[in-house]
Design an enzyme around this catalytic site. Sequence first.
Site, PDB file in Angstrom:
ATOM      1  N   SER A 132     -52.301 -41.781 -40.898  1.00 13.30           N
ATOM      2  CA  SER A 132     -52.179 -40.518 -40.160  1.00 13.30           C
ATOM      3  C   SER A 132     -51.292 -39.495 -40.869  1.00 13.30           C
ATOM      4  O   SER A 132     -50.280 -39.849 -41.488  1.00 13.30           O
ATOM      5  CB  SER A 132     -51.587 -40.822 -38.778  1.00 13.30           C
ATOM      6  OG  SER A 132     -51.143 -39.646 -38.157  1.00 13.30           O
ATOM      7  N   GLU A 134     -49.265 -37.800 -39.441  1.00 14.74           N
ATOM      8  CA  GLU A 134     -47.934 -37.881 -38.825  1.00 14.74           C
ATOM      9  C   GLU A 134     -46.922 -38.520 -39.766  1.00 14.74           C
ATOM     10  O   GLU A 134     -45.725 -38.301 -39.650  1.00 14.74           O
ATOM     11  CB  GLU A 134     -48.004 -38.701 -37.527  1.00 14.74           C
ATOM     12  CG  GLU A 134     -48.337 -37.907 -36.287  1.00 14.74           C
ATOM     13  CD  GLU A 134     -47.251 -36.896 -35.921  1.00 14.74           C
ATOM     14  OE1 GLU A 134     -47.599 -35.698 -35.817  1.00 14.74           O
ATOM     15  OE2 GLU A 134     -46.091 -37.268 -35.746  1.00 14.74           O
ATOM     16  N   TYR A 156     -44.276 -43.767 -33.672  1.00 16.01           N
ATOM     17  CA  TYR A 156     -45.695 -43.854 -34.067  1.00 16.01           C
ATOM     18  C   TYR A 156     -45.829 -43.695 -35.577  1.00 16.01           C
ATOM     19  O   TYR A 156     -46.492 -44.485 -36.247  1.00 16.01           O
ATOM     20  CB  TYR A 156     -46.487 -42.759 -33.336  1.00 16.01           C
ATOM     21  CG  TYR A 156     -47.907 -42.589 -33.835  1.00 16.01           C
ATOM     22  CD1 TYR A 156     -48.927 -43.435 -33.401  1.00 16.01           C
ATOM     23  CD2 TYR A 156     -48.234 -41.575 -34.736  1.00 16.01           C
ATOM     24  CE1 TYR A 156     -50.231 -43.284 -33.866  1.00 16.01           C
ATOM     25  CE2 TYR A 156     -49.532 -41.412 -35.201  1.00 16.01           C
ATOM     26  CZ  TYR A 156     -50.522 -42.270 -34.765  1.00 16.01           C
ATOM     27  OH  TYR A 156     -51.816 -42.121 -35.231  1.00 16.01           O
TER      28      TYR A 156
END
Length: 338
Positions: A132, A134, A156
């Site tokens: 991801s 992120e 996460y």
Amino acid sequence: MTKTALITGITGQDGSYLAELLLHKEYLVHGMLRRSSTFSTSRIDHLYRDRHEESRLRLHYGDLTDGQALTNLVLAVQPDEIYNLGAQSHVRVSYDQPVYTLQTIGVGTLNVLEAARQLMRSKPVRVYQASSSEMFGKVLETPQTERTPFNPQSPYACAKAYGHFQTVNYRRGYDLFASNGILFNHESERRGETFVTRKITRAAGRIKVGLQKKLFLGNLDAKRDWGYAREYVEGMWRMLQHHEPDDFVMATGRTASVRDFCRLVFEQLDLDYEEFIEIDPNYFRPAEVDVLLGDATKAKEVLGWEATTTLEELARIMTAHDYDLALREAHAKRFDAD
Ligand code: NAP
Ligand code: F7E
């Protein structure tokens, strides 16, 4: 020869689009789903209605945190390709459930890689890992590419970074064909309703038909590189058809703020977003990722993949879908009242 794929997270947004794509390509598709007290298959139910496809879609109960059961499933199914899409995928929720998030994403990915390593002893297998954007977190350069260092700043993102590096590790250490797709945000009419784009399109539709008065949001200034999920699953598939495993960024190359997305959506319905939005600090995150912007040049050059749906088109697709949903909701309510 018919190929066999196993998808974890088949009931999610990406899992449903990927299942559709692979069935269309004549794969035998196995999906792993969690047992729940209510049905969780609404995104893939339509695949059962087609009798021809029904025979090529098989579902199995399982959980990424149960490594033994996962290995048993992989050895029973004998997939040519494994797509690991399952995850506790909500960044805000990962602050409330950091350990569970790490278990599903960190340990879960390790369980998938270990299962693939066992299968590899008897047949070749390819693994796609859902990494991801992120992981770039508090970004160290813009735009972000495959070479940009990670600087994660949520439970996460830390868990995804662990899964990412283990995938690289199994590729190097065990010669497993394992590729990371570093995907930037991708949305759709099937997006979970607590992610910001869908929350906005759902609310705008309901406000338009009089079912809702306000929309409560957090940070309107955060910027994301938002693409259309339907296109991104094609990139996942292409990564596993490439002659060697690698890591690829998938992004649109354009960034916009939450506020921009609100404006686009409400405009579609002839509404002024500023009249309806209120800020609720509960939706702020302990640490925010301010701006993400991806450079998917490598995916274009090596895989021939690129995002083509513009943010305006994405907003149009999602708004039209959710306005229709709101109309049906309003109609059902009136029908109930009669
Ligand atoms: P999603 O809609 O939230 O779907 C997640 C899927 O994982 C669901 O099928 C969910 O099952 C399943 N799951 C959750 N916990 C599990 C567990 N312990 N064991 C097995 N399955 C479990 O996510 P998505 O948007 O499709 O994203 C797919 C993957 O890409 C995720 O790994 C996500 O972190 C990653 N990703 C997404 C984006 C994005 O913008 N969408 C960007 C980069 C990376 P239930 O239906 O039972 O909840
Ligand atoms: O937030 C801001 C919020 O939850 C986007 C996941 O698919 O993409 C996703 O993670 C932005 C953030 O997605 C609200 O603070 C404002 O800055 O839609 P989101 P995300 O956190 O970017 C990445 C790539 C993944 O990998 C993840 O799995 O919007 N925001 N107000 C809000 N966000 C939410 N959810 N709700 C609000 O009310």
